[in-house]
Design a protein around this motif. Structure first.
Motif, PDB file in Angstrom:
ATOM      1  N   PRO A  82       0.869  -1.180   0.035  1.00 18.26           N
ATOM      2  CA  PRO A  82       0.031  -0.049   0.004  1.00 18.26           C
ATOM      3  C   PRO A  82       0.779   1.266  -0.067  1.00 18.26           C
ATOM      4  O   PRO A  82       2.299   1.196   0.559  1.00 18.26           O
ATOM      5  CB  PRO A  82      -0.748  -0.186   1.370  1.00 18.26           C
ATOM      6  CG  PRO A  82       0.217  -0.996   2.192  1.00 18.26           C
ATOM      7  CD  PRO A  82       0.692  -1.849   1.331  1.00 18.26           C
ATOM      8  N   TRP A  83       0.369   2.453  -0.656  1.00 18.74           N
ATOM      9  CA  TRP A  83       1.061   3.558  -0.603  1.00 18.74           C
ATOM     10  C   TRP A  83       1.581   4.005   0.833  1.00 18.74           C
ATOM     11  O   TRP A  83       2.543   4.615   0.662  1.00 18.74           O
ATOM     12  CB  TRP A  83       0.087   4.790  -1.234  1.00 18.74           C
ATOM     13  CG  TRP A  83       0.878   5.981  -1.236  1.00 18.74           C
ATOM     14  CD1 TRP A  83       0.191   6.821  -0.323  1.00 18.74           C
ATOM     15  CD2 TRP A  83       1.958   6.630  -1.856  1.00 18.74           C
ATOM     16  NE1 TRP A  83       1.113   7.912  -0.276  1.00 18.74           N
ATOM     17  CE2 TRP A  83       2.389   7.625  -1.173  1.00 18.74           C
ATOM     18  CE3 TRP A  83       3.038   5.974  -2.469  1.00 18.74           C
ATOM     19  CZ2 TRP A  83       3.449   8.359  -1.297  1.00 18.74           C
ATOM     20  CZ3 TRP A  83       4.032   6.683  -2.932  1.00 18.74           C
ATOM     21  CH2 TRP A  83       4.197   7.977  -2.433  1.00 18.74           C
ATOM     22  N   ASP A  84       0.655   3.902   1.840  1.00 20.46           N
ATOM     23  CA  ASP A  84       1.119   4.321   3.164  1.00 20.46           C
ATOM     24  C   ASP A  84       2.577   3.661   3.490  1.00 20.46           C
ATOM     25  O   ASP A  84       3.351   4.063   4.542  1.00 20.46           O
ATOM     26  CB  ASP A  84       0.047   4.255   4.135  1.00 20.46           C
ATOM     27  CG  ASP A  84      -0.530   3.071   4.434  1.00 20.46           C
ATOM     28  OD1 ASP A  84       0.073   2.078   4.000  1.00 20.46           O
ATOM     29  OD2 ASP A  84      -1.475   2.730   5.459  1.00 20.46           O
ATOM     30  N   ALA A  85       2.601   2.648   3.259  1.00 22.65           N
ATOM     31  CA  ALA A  85       4.221   1.764   3.443  1.00 22.65           C
ATOM     32  C   ALA A  85       5.165   2.256   2.552  1.00 22.65           C
ATOM     33  O   ALA A  85       6.423   2.232   2.807  1.00 22.65           O
ATOM     34  CB  ALA A  85       4.028   0.233   3.289  1.00 22.65           C
ATOM     35  N   ILE A  86       4.919   2.839   1.406  1.00 26.10           N
ATOM     36  CA  ILE A  86       5.791   3.207   0.365  1.00 26.10           C
ATOM     37  C   ILE A  86       6.293   4.760   0.891  1.00 26.10           C
ATOM     38  O   ILE A  86       7.224   5.246   0.480  1.00 26.10           O
ATOM     39  CB  ILE A  86       5.367   3.159  -1.046  1.00 26.10           C
ATOM     40  CG1 ILE A  86       5.053   1.915  -1.339  1.00 26.10           C
ATOM     41  CG2 ILE A  86       6.300   3.778  -2.183  1.00 26.10           C
ATOM     42  CD1 ILE A  86       4.378   1.472  -2.624  1.00 26.10           C
ATOM     43  N   ALA A  87       5.177   5.454   1.305  1.00 30.44           N
ATOM     44  CA  ALA A  87       5.125   7.013   1.405  1.00 30.44           C
ATOM     45  C   ALA A  87       6.695   7.559   2.243  1.00 30.44           C
ATOM     46  O   ALA A  87       7.304   8.493   1.762  1.00 30.44           O
ATOM     47  CB  ALA A  87       4.138   7.523   2.171  1.00 30.44           C
ATOM     48  N   TRP A 125      -2.152   9.951  -3.623  1.00 27.73           N
ATOM     49  CA  TRP A 125      -2.246   8.615  -3.204  1.00 27.73           C
ATOM     50  C   TRP A 125      -2.530   8.755  -1.579  1.00 27.73           C
ATOM     51  O   TRP A 125      -2.671   7.813  -1.046  1.00 27.73           O
ATOM     52  CB  TRP A 125      -0.805   7.920  -3.488  1.00 27.73           C
ATOM     53  CG  TRP A 125      -0.844   7.745  -5.112  1.00 27.73           C
ATOM     54  CD1 TRP A 125      -2.005   7.743  -5.909  1.00 27.73           C
ATOM     55  CD2 TRP A 125       0.151   7.676  -5.953  1.00 27.73           C
ATOM     56  NE1 TRP A 125      -1.759   7.486  -7.177  1.00 27.73           N
ATOM     57  CE2 TRP A 125      -0.237   7.243  -7.325  1.00 27.73           C
ATOM     58  CE3 TRP A 125       1.661   7.740  -5.657  1.00 27.73           C
ATOM     59  CZ2 TRP A 125       0.705   7.489  -8.288  1.00 27.73           C
ATOM     60  CZ3 TRP A 125       2.512   7.667  -6.670  1.00 27.73           C
ATOM     61  CH2 TRP A 125       2.067   7.488  -7.933  1.00 27.73           C
ATOM     62  N   ASN A 126      -1.862   9.700  -0.897  1.00 26.17           N
ATOM     63  CA  ASN A 126      -2.319   9.924   0.481  1.00 26.17           C
ATOM     64  C   ASN A 126      -3.767   9.680   0.599  1.00 26.17           C
ATOM     65  O   ASN A 126      -4.133   9.118   1.692  1.00 26.17           O
ATOM     66  CB  ASN A 126      -1.679  11.345   1.131  1.00 26.17           C
ATOM     67  CG  ASN A 126      -0.298  11.030   1.236  1.00 26.17           C
ATOM     68  OD1 ASN A 126       0.585  10.260   1.289  1.00 26.17           O
ATOM     69  ND2 ASN A 126       0.310  12.397   1.124  1.00 26.17           N
ATOM     70  N   ALA A 127      -4.332  10.256  -0.038  1.00 27.77           N
ATOM     71  CA  ALA A 127      -5.839  10.261  -0.080  1.00 27.77           C
ATOM     72  C   ALA A 127      -6.592   8.628  -0.333  1.00 27.77           C
ATOM     73  O   ALA A 127      -7.578   8.612   0.429  1.00 27.77           O
ATOM     74  CB  ALA A 127      -6.658  11.106  -0.917  1.00 27.77           C
ATOM     75  N   SER A 128      -6.021   8.226  -1.311  1.00 27.26           N
ATOM     76  CA  SER A 128      -6.625   7.008  -1.663  1.00 27.26           C
ATOM     77  C   SER A 128      -5.878   5.730  -1.342  1.00 27.26           C
ATOM     78  O   SER A 128      -6.612   4.596  -1.517  1.00 27.26           O
ATOM     79  CB  SER A 128      -6.777   6.830  -3.306  1.00 27.26           C
ATOM     80  OG  SER A 128      -5.578   7.082  -3.750  1.00 27.26           O
ATOM     81  N   ASN A 129      -4.883   5.913  -0.873  1.00 28.58           N
ATOM     82  CA  ASN A 129      -3.645   4.754  -0.509  1.00 28.58           C
ATOM     83  C   ASN A 129      -3.979   3.496  -1.487  1.00 28.58           C
ATOM     84  O   ASN A 129      -4.254   2.317  -1.085  1.00 28.58           O
ATOM     85  CB  ASN A 129      -4.245   4.390   0.972  1.00 28.58           C
ATOM     86  CG  ASN A 129      -3.337   3.538   1.486  1.00 28.58           C
ATOM     87  OD1 ASN A 129      -2.078   3.435   1.324  1.00 28.58           O
ATOM     88  ND2 ASN A 129      -3.516   2.346   2.457  1.00 28.58           N
ATOM     89  N   PRO A 130      -3.378   3.646  -2.805  1.00 27.59           N
ATOM     90  CA  PRO A 130      -3.595   2.401  -3.646  1.00 27.59           C
ATOM     91  C   PRO A 130      -2.400   1.457  -3.206  1.00 27.59           C
ATOM     92  O   PRO A 130      -1.481   1.788  -2.523  1.00 27.59           O
ATOM     93  CB  PRO A 130      -3.412   3.293  -5.171  1.00 27.59           C
ATOM     94  CG  PRO A 130      -2.560   4.486  -4.537  1.00 27.59           C
ATOM     95  CD  PRO A 130      -2.908   4.961  -3.445  1.00 27.59           C
ATOM     96  N   ALA A 131      -2.556   0.483  -3.979  1.00 30.12           N
ATOM     97  CA  ALA A 131      -1.469  -0.768  -3.859  1.00 30.12           C
ATOM     98  C   ALA A 131      -0.685  -0.752  -5.115  1.00 30.12           C
ATOM     99  O   ALA A 131      -1.149  -0.410  -6.095  1.00 30.12           O
ATOM    100  CB  ALA A 131      -2.181  -2.001  -3.685  1.00 30.12           C
TER     101      ALA A 131
END
Length: 113
Positions: free
Chosen positions: A25-30, A81-87
């Motif tokens: 997920p984006w939150d792991a990449i951010a 992507w912060n808003a949608s948290n895509p994979a």
């Protein structure tokens, strides 16, 4: 005696293919984006892009950067992507984190890249 043969892009890409992670997920990449080490790959496979980095093939990488097949992320990407948290599919080739839009079995994409 001839020097040992250096691996080529295809050989390294085949090895790296086993290291590609699905659906990070984006939150792991951010946090990696905040460090400036994330590259978005759109064209070559993650393992091909990783092999180019491993081999430090500047000519190919510059070509891909010039035509957009590989690019650094923008603040606009991160905000979206912060808003949608895509994979994303992800491959780590230190210090770089390579990501590509994850496409599920039905051909649906999480991120609009």
């Amino acid at each position: 005696m001839a020097p040992p043969k250096q691996p080529d892009i295809a050989e390294i890409a085949a090895t790296l293919a086993d290291e590609v992670l699905d659906t990070a997920p984006w939150d792991a990449i951010a946090p990696h984006y905040a460090r400036g080490v994330v590259l978005l790959v759109d064209g070559p496979t993650l393992s091909e892009a990783g092999a180019v980095l491993v081999l430090d093939d500047v000519k190919i990488l510059e070509s891909w950067l010039a035509d957009g097949r590989v690019r650094r992320l923008t603040d606009t990407d991160a905000e979206q992507w912060n808003a949608s948290n895509p994979a994303f599919d992800i491959l780590i080739v230190e210090p770089w984190v390579l990501i590509a839009d994850h496409v599920d079995d039905r051909g649906h994409s999480d991120a609009a890249t």
